[in-house]
Design a protein around this motif. Structure first.
Motif, short mmCIF file in Angstrom:
data_model
loop_
_atom_site.label_atom_id
_atom_site.label_comp_id
_atom_site.label_asym_id
_atom_site.label_seq_id
_atom_site.Cartn_x
_atom_site.Cartn_y
_atom_site.Cartn_z
N TYR A 1 0.85 -1.19 0.00
CA TYR A 1 0.00 0.00 0.00
C TYR A 1 0.89 1.25 0.00
O TYR A 1 1.07 1.90 1.05
CB TYR A 1 -0.92 -0.01 1.21
N GLN B 1 0.46 4.18 -0.99
CA GLN B 1 -0.20 5.43 -0.64
C GLN B 1 -0.24 5.64 0.88
O GLN B 1 -0.44 6.77 1.35
CB GLN B 1 -1.63 5.47 -1.21
N ALA B 2 -0.05 4.59 1.66
CA ALA B 2 -0.08 4.69 3.12
C ALA B 2 1.30 4.45 3.73
O ALA B 2 1.43 4.21 4.93
CB ALA B 2 -1.07 3.68 3.70
N ASP C 1 5.19 -0.28 3.93
CA ASP C 1 3.88 -0.07 3.30
C ASP C 1 3.08 -1.35 3.31
O ASP C 1 2.37 -1.68 2.37
CB ASP C 1 4.05 0.47 1.88
N HIS D 1 -1.75 4.31 7.27
CA HIS D 1 -0.43 4.89 7.52
C HIS D 1 -0.04 4.74 8.99
O HIS D 1 1.14 4.52 9.32
CB HIS D 1 -0.44 6.37 7.13
#
Length: 609
Positions: free
Chosen positions: A21, A23-24, A92, A97
């Motif tokens: 992931y 994006q996080a 990730d 996050h």
């Protein structure tokens, strides 16, 4: 057309096989400082740096999409060794996050509990987990969230072979209830990695390249790998370089894929960017030497100066001890000091570009001189002390026997009871350029000029020395200005003659400066160390050994009443200098060009305290 279809297929299959992931993602570069503080607060070794860990192959069974895409073959896991706490460069694994960030904190806590015990991977990580949860109750909720999220990502035991399923069940049980699993069942394949635990078998690692004892010259461009990762290294003999395509054996293709020549041959491709891209993708470097010069390098070129250009030997043979941190013993008479001075250093004037600044600094530093004051009750002086004389006269008139001593007063200038020794790092790294016009050694030279000009205005006793080393014998100390020498055109000539030397055996240099300051009668003694990097040398002094010896030398100086203070232009100085000099014992000058102006003012601040 075929190329376009292949590109679309690669993009599609890679996206389908994606189990991360981005994006996080949480990144080590954003948390490095916080994690270092947290690791030491948890009781971790204060001498360890926080660095990025390189990815390693895990050899676990992958899913069909991952095999088709050729992905998920490597993973970044955490571990610690004698030099650093190594954490993933990017985490990730989870879609949130906060969880990825929490994993960094958990791994720091886990590593702080690691005292170097040996044992099976499963048992050791269970013990470390239990220890961390008991010592740091605040980590319990964080660990439970991480454990629950990770279990949903692990392979389903019901879809695995029997032996691999038993192994997976044991790992799941150990994650849920640490300490409950006595052993890891054998299986035909390695288990799926556990990012919540430390690395099962940390490899031996080296920094991005070992400069070694190179002495073959090169005037080419030099570039360092700044991705922050460490890489596994091994030494090999130089493979035979075949001249043409027909003579290349096909089995050599794989061996060259992970081989990087330290001194690449003259017929190499000179595209340094391509070489850097290839190096950044390598997990392991095989290094060797072929004795040829190169057009470009991925590391700083450690060219050593010629012995014919050496300086005049003032004294040699002084033996000093060195601290062996692994054995926790002081090795007596381990380093030999050779004191040198410039052989060809004619007297010189102050460089024109420094004259205006020097004039301003001298005016400012003259204010540090103690004001002139009347000293009363002196046996001799320029005037009669009226108070003392009236007292003497009254006693005589009253019939008392009074001695006619100490009846004068004198106007005298006070003196600051202070001695300072400035010790400059003259290692070969000072030959590097900081901009298009100045090298580090030029900045150090200007700093010595202005420092000496400033202190000569105060009347404080001071000495100027430089140092470099090539292993423990000899450690070269350059005498620029001794304490008993006046600052003069001769001193400026010696400053002008300084040049880059060898390496940085900092502990021995500090001990030598310690002995010089011990000989000074001043009540307050200040040791200013001017450096551009970490302690290092060709032998085992590189890395943790040198850091620990320097720290021990600083402690010895403080116990003798000396005040050591380090001034550095190393951008990474905040990572290791608190461990060496303490939080208030150093300063990092982020713009090296400002060092000549800031150094005298720093001295003024230190001597006012």
């Amino acid at each position: 057309m075929e190329e376009r279809i292949g590109e679309l297929w690669h993009r599609l299959i890679t996206r389908l096989a994606q189990d991360r992931y981005p994006q996080a993602a949480a990144r080590l570069t954003d948390l490095n400082h916080t994690l270092g503080i947290l690791f030491r607060a948890f009781g971790g070794d204060g001498g360890l740096r926080v660095e990025a860990a390189g990815a390693t192959e895990h050899h676990a069974r992958r899913g069909m999409l991952q095999r088709v895409a050729g992905s998920a073959t490597r993973i970044e896991l955490a571990w610690r060794d004698e030099h650093a706490l190594r954490l993933p460069e990017v985490i990730d694994l989870f879609p949130q996050h906060s969880l990825n960030r929490d994993l960094y904190f958990w791994l720091a806590a886990l590593a702080a509990c690691d005292q170097g015990e040996r044992g099976p991977w499963l048992l050791k990580n269970q013990q470390l987990t239990k220890r961390a949860l008991e010592r740091y109750p605040g980590m319990v909720a964080r660990y439970e969230r991480l454990q629950a999220a990770h279990l949903t990502q692990r392979p389903d035991p019901e879809k695995m072979r029997e032996d691999e399923a038993a192994q997976e069940q044991a790992i799941r049980g150990a994650l849920i209830n640490p300490g409950s699993m006595p052993h890891l069942p054998p299986a035909g394949r390695a288990p799926w990695p556990v990012p919540l635990w430390l690395h099962p078998s940390p490899p031996g690692w080296v920094q991005g390249g070992d400069a070694g004892d190179q002495e073959n010259g090169s005037a080419g461009e030099s570039k360092a790998l700044d991705d922050g990762r460490s890489r596994r290294g091994e030494r090999r003999e130089m493979p035979e370089a075949d001249g043409g395509l027909i003579t290349i054996r096909m089995e050599n293709i794989l061996s060259w894929g992970e081989f990087a020549k330290v001194d690449r041959g003259a017929e190499e491709n000179d595209d340094l960017d391509e070489a850097m891209q290839a190096a950044e993708q390598m997990e392991q470097f095989s290094v060797t030497r072929d004795g040829k010069s190169v057009a470009s390098k991925l590391r700083f070129d450690l060219d050593l100066p010629s012995e014919a250009c050496d300086d005049e030997i003032v004294a040699q043979g002084m033996l000093l001890p060195e601290w062996d941190w692994k054995r926790q013993v002081m090795q007596e008479d381990h380093c030999r000091i050779m004191t040198l001075q410039a052989q060809d250093a004619p007297p010189s004037e102050l460089p024109p570009h420094l004259k205006k600044t020097a004039k301003q600094l001298r005016a400012q530093f003259q204010q540090l001189m103690p004001a002139r004051s009347w000293q009363h009750g002196q046996a001799d002086g320029s005037e009669i002390d009226l108070e003392a004389y009236l007292r003497f006269s009254a006693e005589r008139q009253s019939g008392h026997l009074a001695a006619a001593d100490n009846l004068y007063r004198d106007l005298r200038t006070g003196a600051r009871d202070l001695s300072c020794l400035l010790l400059a790092d003259l290692s070969l790294s000072t030959d590097s350029w900081i901009d298009n016009h100045h090298r580090v050694i030029d900045v150090i030279r200007d700093s010595l000029y202005l420092f000496a000009e400033s202190l000569s205005a105060t009347g404080d006793s001071f000495g100027l020395y430089g140092f470099s080393s090539r292993k423990r014998d000899p450690v070269r100390v350059h005498q620029i200005k001794a304490f008993n020498e006046p600052y003069s055109a001769k001193s400026r000539g010696k400053i002008d003659a300084i040049k880059p030397g060898y390496y940085t055996r900092m502990g021995a240099a500090i001990r030598y400066a310690h002995q010089l300051l011990d000989q000074q009668p001043a009540q307050r003694r200040l040791l200013l160390l001017l450096s551009d990097g970490k302690p290092n040398d060709l032998d085992k002094y590189e890395g943790r050994y040198g850091v620990e010896d320097t720290r021990q030398a600083v402690r010895e100086a403080r116990r003798s009443g000396i005040q050591p203070f380090c001034v550095t232009i190393d951008e990474k100085g905040n990572d290791y200098l608190p461990y060496l000099f303490g939080s208030g014992g150093y300063v990092v000058i982020h713009k090296p060009q400002e060092l000549p102006h800031k150094l005298p003012m720093l001295y003024a601040r230190l001597t006012r305290e």
